[in-house]
Write a protein that holds these residues in place. Structure first.
Motif, PDB file in Angstrom:
ATOM      1  N   MET A 296     -62.915  -0.537 -88.816  1.00  0.00           N
ATOM      2  CA  MET A 296     -61.482  -0.870 -88.754  1.00  0.00           C
ATOM      3  C   MET A 296     -61.118  -1.414 -87.373  1.00  0.00           C
ATOM      4  O   MET A 296     -60.381  -2.397 -87.256  1.00  0.00           O
ATOM      5  N   TYR A 297     -61.627  -0.771 -86.326  1.00  0.00           N
ATOM      6  CA  TYR A 297     -61.342  -1.236 -84.970  1.00  0.00           C
ATOM      7  C   TYR A 297     -61.870  -2.660 -84.780  1.00  0.00           C
ATOM      8  O   TYR A 297     -61.174  -3.545 -84.281  1.00  0.00           O
ATOM      9  N   ASP A 298     -63.103  -2.865 -85.218  1.00  0.00           N
ATOM     10  CA  ASP A 298     -63.741  -4.171 -85.024  1.00  0.00           C
ATOM     11  C   ASP A 298     -62.976  -5.279 -85.749  1.00  0.00           C
ATOM     12  O   ASP A 298     -62.750  -6.354 -85.193  1.00  0.00           O
ATOM     13  N   LEU A 299     -62.566  -5.012 -86.990  1.00  0.00           N
ATOM     14  CA  LEU A 299     -61.888  -6.053 -87.764  1.00  0.00           C
ATOM     15  C   LEU A 299     -60.523  -6.413 -87.180  1.00  0.00           C
ATOM     16  O   LEU A 299     -60.053  -7.535 -87.337  1.00  0.00           O
ATOM     17  N   LEU A 300     -59.901  -5.446 -86.502  1.00  0.00           N
ATOM     18  CA  LEU A 300     -58.548  -5.702 -85.989  1.00  0.00           C
ATOM     19  C   LEU A 300     -58.533  -6.194 -84.548  1.00  0.00           C
ATOM     20  O   LEU A 300     -57.462  -6.447 -83.995  1.00  0.00           O
ATOM     21  N   THR A 301     -59.702  -6.320 -83.949  1.00  0.00           N
ATOM     22  CA  THR A 301     -59.711  -6.750 -82.545  1.00  0.00           C
ATOM     23  C   THR A 301     -60.401  -8.090 -82.395  1.00  0.00           C
ATOM     24  O   THR A 301     -61.345  -8.406 -83.108  1.00  0.00           O
ATOM     25  N   GLU A 302     -59.926  -8.850 -81.464  1.00  0.00           N
ATOM     26  CA  GLU A 302     -60.570 -10.117 -81.134  1.00  0.00           C
ATOM     27  C   GLU A 302     -61.726  -9.823 -80.179  1.00  0.00           C
ATOM     28  O   GLU A 302     -61.819  -8.734 -79.604  1.00  0.00           O
ATOM     29  N   SER A 303     -62.565 -10.832 -79.976  1.00  0.00           N
ATOM     30  CA  SER A 303     -63.773 -10.591 -79.177  1.00  0.00           C
ATOM     31  C   SER A 303     -63.442 -10.090 -77.767  1.00  0.00           C
ATOM     32  O   SER A 303     -64.166  -9.273 -77.208  1.00  0.00           O
ATOM     33  N   GLY A 304     -62.294 -10.516 -77.230  1.00  0.00           N
ATOM     34  CA  GLY A 304     -61.917 -10.089 -75.886  1.00  0.00           C
ATOM     35  C   GLY A 304     -61.661  -8.594 -75.793  1.00  0.00           C
ATOM     36  O   GLY A 304     -61.766  -7.994 -74.722  1.00  0.00           O
ATOM     37  N   ALA A 305     -61.332  -7.985 -76.934  1.00  0.00           N
ATOM     38  CA  ALA A 305     -61.042  -6.542 -76.946  1.00  0.00           C
ATOM     39  C   ALA A 305     -62.291  -5.728 -77.270  1.00  0.00           C
ATOM     40  O   ALA A 305     -62.208  -4.536 -77.538  1.00  0.00           O
ATOM     41  N   ARG A 306     -63.451  -6.396 -77.247  1.00  0.00           N
ATOM     42  CA  ARG A 306     -64.677  -5.655 -77.528  1.00  0.00           C
ATOM     43  C   ARG A 306     -65.551  -5.535 -76.286  1.00  0.00           C
ATOM     44  O   ARG A 306     -66.728  -5.217 -76.371  1.00  0.00           O
ATOM     45  N   THR A 307     -64.951  -5.802 -75.116  1.00  0.00           N
ATOM     46  CA  THR A 307     -65.682  -5.624 -73.868  1.00  0.00           C
ATOM     47  C   THR A 307     -65.903  -4.127 -73.650  1.00  0.00           C
ATOM     48  O   THR A 307     -65.175  -3.293 -74.215  1.00  0.00           O
ATOM     49  N   PRO A 308     -66.867  -3.748 -72.823  1.00  0.00           N
ATOM     50  CA  PRO A 308     -67.089  -2.320 -72.542  1.00  0.00           C
ATOM     51  C   PRO A 308     -65.812  -1.624 -72.049  1.00  0.00           C
ATOM     52  O   PRO A 308     -65.527  -0.489 -72.425  1.00  0.00           O
TER      53      PRO A 308
END
Ligand code: CP
Length: 317
Positions: A296-308
């Protein structure tokens, strides 16, 4: 049609994307070790769970996953909703879409129904199981469970045993495992083996139960009576249990055992093995929640929000 990323079929995910979701699930598992098992990650987001087919594990874990990330979670079931009055899937989705949900989680008895539902919503759609077609989050939680148990997926050999023909768990699992470099085999009575198994999915097949000997993992599949119509796939459940039922007598030391649940004890798995704490069955259930949080987190976030840094913030209390 949804403009957001959805998860309808496991084959839509690359090896890197699967790895990213498993790594994310590891981070969310940290939250589950705290006294307060809740983060504000999805505050202000709305998740609607639409279950038009029975479920215990998938339905509860999606609900808990949403709540533990502080989303507003609503549950709609076939029984008790206007589906009972004949409302179509299209009208149900259009109706719920009016509330502007961020995620629709959909389970349906018909293969292809979840992809069809995705045409009528702007929300991200997650397939929670559509007939005998796909169960992508089950595949992800199985990968997560195996990676934790063995430390690897590449080169691992998983044998799915039993009713492969009607199994969305085996289908999505085989695709996911192959994507991650694992070897997959199907061991099943000939009547319960899909014709496309070897050609389409690239797995090896056998009807000889002794061929599970080479596997690192024996994955017992539920006999799916609800999809068998008038039956005739096996002479009797007793004979099936004798020839293909998984118990300690069939396993070699060190072989891991999995089952997605619900189990038919005494049919595809013995009572003793179902209760054996070394089997991964309960671990699979535990994995379900953190993996669904990650999806759910992954689907709702853009790549910029997946940084460490962003992920650290997402799991921060
Ligand atoms: N494994 C699984 O999908 O279980 P439920 O049918 O209980 O959700």
């Amino acid at each position: 049609m949804s403009s957001r990323r959805s998860l309808i079929a496991i084959g839509d995910l690359s090896r890197d994307e699967i790895t990213r979701m498993l790594d994310l699930a590891e981070r969310f598992s940290e939250v589950m070790r705290r006294d307060i098992k809740k983060v504000p990650t999805l505050r202000g987001r709305t998740v609607i769970n639409m279950f038009f087919e029975a479920s215990t594990r998938t339905a509860t874990s999606f609900e808990l996953a949403g709540k533990r990330m502080s989303a507003d979670v609503i549950n709609v079931k076939g029984s008790g909703s206007s589906v009972e009055k004949g409302e179509t899937l299209k009208d149900t989705v259009l109706t719920l879409n009016a509330y502007q949900p961020d995620i629709l989680v959909v389970r349906h008895r018909a293969a292809g129904a979840v992809a069809a539902a995705a045409r009528y919503t702007q929300a991200a759609v997650i397939n929670a199981g559509d007939g005998k077609h796909e169960h992508p989050t089950q595949a992800l939680l199985d990968l997560y469970t195996l990676r934790r148990a063995t430390g690897r997926l590449d080169g691992l050999h998983v044998a799915f045993v039993g009713d492969v023909l009607h199994s969305r768990v085996a289908r999505s699992g085989a695709i996911a495992l192959a994507t991650m470099g694992a070897k997959v085999s199907f061991v099943s009575p000939p009547t319960l083996l899909p014709r496309e198994a070897e050609a389409g999915l690239g797995v090896s097949t056998s009807s000889d139960i002794r061929d599970i000997a080479d596997a690192d993992v024996v994955y017992a599949l539920r006999m799916q009576h609800e999809r068998m119509g008038n039956g005739g796939f096996v002479p009797s459940l007793r004979e099936y249990a004798t020839r293909y039922g998984i118990g300690h007598h069939r396993l070699r030391p060190g072989q891991l055992v999995m089952h997605a649940g619900p189990m038919n004890r005494g049919v595809e798995i013995t009572d003793e093995l179902a209760d054996d704490p070394t089997a991964l069955i309960t671990t699979q259930v535990e994995s379900g929640m953190v993996v669904r949080m990650a999806v759910m987190y992954d689907l709702l976030t853009e790549s910029g929000a997946r940084t460490p840094e962003a992920v650290a913030e997402a799991v921060a209390a």
